[in-house]
Write a protein that holds these residues in place. Structure first.
Motif, PDB file in Angstrom:
ATOM      1  N   ILE A   6     -41.786  12.483  -9.724  1.00 17.75           N
ATOM      2  CA  ILE A   6     -40.965  10.949 -10.538  1.00 17.75           C
ATOM      3  C   ILE A   6     -41.134   9.773  -9.606  1.00 17.75           C
ATOM      4  CG2 ILE A   6     -40.378  10.101 -12.478  1.00 17.75           C
ATOM      5  CD1 ILE A   6     -41.041  11.985 -14.200  1.00 17.75           C
ATOM      6  N   THR A   7     -40.291  11.034  -8.481  1.00 15.85           N
ATOM      7  CA  THR A   7     -38.986   9.944  -7.673  1.00 15.85           C
ATOM      8  C   THR A   7     -39.062  10.795  -6.648  1.00 15.85           C
ATOM      9  OG1 THR A   7     -37.280  11.689  -7.393  1.00 15.85           O
ATOM     10  CG2 THR A   7     -37.043  10.474  -9.493  1.00 15.85           C
ATOM     11  N   ARG A   8     -40.674  10.360  -6.024  1.00 13.02           N
ATOM     12  CA  ARG A   8     -41.060  10.943  -4.128  1.00 13.02           C
ATOM     13  C   ARG A   8     -40.741   8.874  -4.019  1.00 13.02           C
ATOM     14  NH1 ARG A   8     -46.798  12.247  -4.956  1.00 13.02           N
ATOM     15  NH2 ARG A   8     -47.267  11.185  -6.766  1.00 13.02           N
ATOM     16  N   ARG A   9     -40.846   7.825  -4.378  1.00 14.17           N
ATOM     17  CA  ARG A   9     -40.647   6.907  -3.557  1.00 14.17           C
ATOM     18  C   ARG A   9     -38.994   6.467  -3.857  1.00 14.17           C
ATOM     19  NH1 ARG A   9     -45.059   4.071  -3.075  1.00 14.17           N
ATOM     20  NH2 ARG A   9     -47.047   4.475  -4.467  1.00 14.17           N
ATOM     21  N   TRP A  10     -37.737   7.511  -4.215  1.00 14.73           N
ATOM     22  CA  TRP A  10     -36.553   6.686  -4.045  1.00 14.73           C
ATOM     23  C   TRP A  10     -36.088   7.760  -2.761  1.00 14.73           C
ATOM     24  CZ3 TRP A  10     -33.539   9.463  -8.634  1.00 14.73           C
ATOM     25  CH2 TRP A  10     -33.900   9.306 -10.023  1.00 14.73           C
ATOM     26  N   PRO A  11     -35.176   6.513  -2.259  1.00 13.90           N
ATOM     27  CA  PRO A  11     -34.459   6.674  -0.879  1.00 13.90           C
ATOM     28  C   PRO A  11     -34.252   8.710  -0.805  1.00 13.90           C
ATOM     29  CG  PRO A  11     -33.258   5.015  -2.215  1.00 13.90           C
ATOM     30  CD  PRO A  11     -34.172   5.788  -3.182  1.00 13.90           C
ATOM     31  N   LEU A  12     -34.087   9.174   0.223  1.00 17.52           N
ATOM     32  CA  LEU A  12     -33.493  10.232   0.211  1.00 17.52           C
ATOM     33  C   LEU A  12     -32.291  10.813  -0.144  1.00 17.52           C
ATOM     34  CD1 LEU A  12     -34.835  12.356   1.973  1.00 17.52           C
ATOM     35  CD2 LEU A  12     -33.327  12.229   3.747  1.00 17.52           C
ATOM     36  N   TRP A  13     -31.154   9.946  -0.187  1.00 15.55           N
ATOM     37  CA  TRP A  13     -29.485  10.155  -0.696  1.00 15.55           C
ATOM     38  C   TRP A  13     -29.805  10.771  -2.261  1.00 15.55           C
ATOM     39  CZ3 TRP A  13     -27.585   7.022  -4.043  1.00 15.55           C
ATOM     40  CH2 TRP A  13     -28.334   5.234  -3.950  1.00 15.55           C
ATOM     41  N   ALA A  14     -30.746   8.781  -2.503  1.00 15.48           N
ATOM     42  CA  ALA A  14     -31.096   9.970  -4.463  1.00 15.48           C
ATOM     43  C   ALA A  14     -31.395  10.470  -4.790  1.00 15.48           C
ATOM     44  CB  ALA A  14     -31.431   8.022  -4.776  1.00 15.48           C
ATOM     45  N   ARG A  15     -32.699  11.656  -4.152  1.00 19.50           N
ATOM     46  CA  ARG A  15     -33.070  12.585  -4.114  1.00 19.50           C
ATOM     47  C   ARG A  15     -32.250  13.387  -4.036  1.00 19.50           C
ATOM     48  NH1 ARG A  15     -38.401  12.132  -0.751  1.00 19.50           N
ATOM     49  NH2 ARG A  15     -37.203  10.828   0.277  1.00 19.50           N
ATOM     50  N   ALA A  16     -31.574  13.539  -3.645  1.00 15.08           N
ATOM     51  CA  ALA A  16     -30.453  15.055  -2.515  1.00 15.08           C
ATOM     52  C   ALA A  16     -29.335  14.665  -4.078  1.00 15.08           C
ATOM     53  CB  ALA A  16     -29.896  14.701  -1.597  1.00 15.08           C
ATOM     54  N   ALA A  17     -28.545  13.758  -4.355  1.00 13.12           N
ATOM     55  CA  ALA A  17     -28.259  13.550  -5.313  1.00 13.12           C
ATOM     56  C   ALA A  17     -28.099  14.004  -6.508  1.00 13.12           C
ATOM     57  CB  ALA A  17     -27.644  11.502  -5.298  1.00 13.12           C
ATOM     58  N   TRP A  18     -29.775  13.609  -7.230  1.00 13.67           N
ATOM     59  CA  TRP A  18     -30.331  14.012  -8.332  1.00 13.67           C
ATOM     60  C   TRP A  18     -30.016  15.631  -8.040  1.00 13.67           C
ATOM     61  CZ3 TRP A  18     -31.614  13.545 -13.260  1.00 13.67           C
ATOM     62  CH2 TRP A  18     -32.756  14.433 -13.954  1.00 13.67           C
ATOM     63  N   ARG A  19     -30.499  15.975  -7.129  1.00 18.72           N
ATOM     64  CA  ARG A  19     -30.749  17.976  -6.961  1.00 18.72           C
ATOM     65  C   ARG A  19     -29.365  18.460  -7.290  1.00 18.72           C
ATOM     66  NH1 ARG A  19     -34.870  16.517  -2.406  1.00 18.72           N
ATOM     67  NH2 ARG A  19     -36.609  16.893  -3.276  1.00 18.72           N
TER      68      ARG A  19
END
Length: 499
Positions: free
Chosen positions: A23-36
């Motif tokens: 769902i978050t493929r369009r998120w910035p790289l830092w946002a995806r890393a923070a989610w993980r």
């Protein structure tokens, strides 16, 4: 938190860890890393409540179903740890604004992390010692490394190319070995280059890393190129420089800034070398620009009587400079006439000279004369106020003004001498005198009407409306023109006889 509640919470977190990234493929790289990282911290807390430390888990041995469930959750925890580590690595190594090729390093590190995760799952989750496995894997790795030595060389060379970035897709490159073209793809193993011949060359990255390479697209696409012309040693240096400069100025494919230059580079007993440097907007037009330049150099040298050098021959005879008759013979307009008719018209040609900057013709002027250029360069512009658009440039042998003189329409362009110009002019009176001396010349000149449409297109100072007309209309205008000028001498004779 009870063990059962911890298992359910951990399962939900694992599902969230698998589904949310889609769902978050369009998120910035830092946002995806923070989610993980956030999911991994919450999952670690639930795993601690369920089975203790992930490095020494205590699974429920009484209930086989719960044990398998807890082992799956433990495996999920290690995979979540791997994804969290990969996200941090990508954040540190590759940023969103960098091209795709630089992801090779992060992909390689991701592969290493996944391999370490596999060994950790085997050792901590299933309690299988990995010492023997590592030893066996080391032997297998050595065997595979020897078997795949060439492929691994390409892979690691691809990593080096990705880090250094000597070229990118879209760049025009030359590779040692005669491969030249545009880069269309860079992958782990090879670089794909679309050559100038329309083929695709697949070059292994190991070859690209070792070969000499020229990137024609860096730092800009504009290129400075030079060619060498060697002329006879007995030619005057000032004439050679003037003729070569005129030839360069005739070209339209060369860039105006920085301007082309001509310099003597070598002096020997059998010839003098001149280096001609010029700028082109892109290396892709080099072949066309060089062809145009060499053609104009050949024409200018020939019409100036300057011979090219011959190795081992110190002194050469001067070339024969084309005469007025020769210029008419090679002219698009008068080349179809018989030799006797051309000689008759050549007697009416008047040699004229123009300094650089003089105008041979001006837009809107009454067309009374045509010119055949004998030497120098003439620039044709649209002649509109405030406009500097260049339509064409003429060198020796070129002619202009014939259409306007025949059709009687004002010139639609302005012709200016870029260099000192020598030309032959022929006006209406000259054509009339030739017809008076040979009345049959009228029939010979009508042959020109058969090529009317093509000749119209080549006369760059003719009005657009003139060469848009059909050939039969041009034939009518040509006959009207010939009739007028053939009648003029007889009228003049009658007036003299009456007086």
């Amino acid at each position: 938190m009870t063990t059962e509640a911890a298992q359910i919470s951990a399962t939900l977190l694992l599902f969230a860890a698998m589904i949310v990234p889609w769902i978050t493929r369009r998120w910035p790289l830092w946002a995806r890393a923070a989610w993980r990282v956030a999911v991994f911290i919450a999952l670690t807390y639930t795993v601690l409540q369920m089975a203790g430390s992930p490095l020494a888990p205590q699974f429920d041995a009484a209930q086989p179903g719960d044990r398998v469930w807890q082992q799956l959750i433990e495996i999920g925890w290690w995979l979540a740890a791997a994804q969290c580590a990969i996200g941090i690595v990508r954040l540190l190594v590759v940023f969103e604004t960098k091209p795709r090729e630089t992801r090779i390093v992060s992909d390689l590190m991701a592969g290493v992390i996944h391999l370490l995760t596999l060994f950790a799952v085997i050792n901590f989750v299933f309690a299988v010692p990995v010492g023997g496995l590592l030893a066996t894997s080391g032997v297998i790795a050595i065997v595979l490394g020897l078997a795949l030595q060439s492929s691994l060389s390409d892979v690691f060379s691809g990593v080096a190319v990705g880090i250094e970035r000597p070229y990118s897709p879209g760049d025009l490159v030359w590779v040692e070995g005669g491969i030249e073209g545009r880069v269309v793809q860079v992958n782990w193993r090879s670089t794909h280059i679309a050559t100038l011949n329309g083929d695709v060359a697949i070059v292994p990255n190991s070859v690209m890393a070792k070969a000499r390479l020229v990137n024609h697209s860096l730092p800009t696409k504009v290129r400075r190129v030079s060619i060498t012309v060697k002329v006879a040693a007995n030619e005057r240096p000032d004439r050679c420089m003037a003729v070569l400069n005129a030839a360069v100025k005739t070209c339209v494919l060369l860039s105006a800034t920085p301007p082309p230059s001509v310099a003597r580079s070598e002096l020997q007993g059998d010839g003098v070398a001149y280096d001609i440097s010029f700028t082109i907007p892109s290396i892709e037009v080099f072949v066309e620009a060089r062809t145009e330049l060499l053609g104009h150099i050949q024409s200018h040298l020939r019409h100036a009587g300057i011979a090219l050098a011959v190795p081992g021959v110190p002194i050469q005879g001067r070339l024969q400079v084309p005469t007025a008759v020769t210029l008419l013979e090679e002219s698009d307009w008068f080349g179809v006439l018989a030799d006797a008719d051309r000689s008759l018209l050549a007697d009416q040609l008047v040699e004229v000279w123009f300094a650089a900057g003089d105008q041979l013709m001006k837009r809107g002027d009454d067309p009374k004369v045509l010119f055949i250029v004998a030497s120098g360069t003439v620039e044709i512009t649209d002649g509109l106020p405030g406009s500097t658009e260049v339509i064409f440039r003429l060198g020796p042998g070129g002619s202009l003004g014939a259409i306007g003189m025949i059709t009687g329409t004002p010139y639609a362009a302005t012709a200016t001498a870029l260099t000192p110009v020598t030309a032959y002019s022929l006006d209406r009176k000259g054509v009339g005198d030739a017809i008076a001396a040979r009345p049959d010349l009228v029939k010979s000149l009508e042959v020109l009407a058969r090529r009317g449409q093509e000749l119209n297109r080549r006369d760059v100072v003719a009005r657009q409306a003139d060469y848009a007309e059909p050939p039969e209309m041009f034939l009518s205008k040509l006959r009207s023109f010939l009739r007028k000028i053939s009648e003029s001498p007889r009228d003049e004779d009658q007036r003299r006889h009456r007086s």
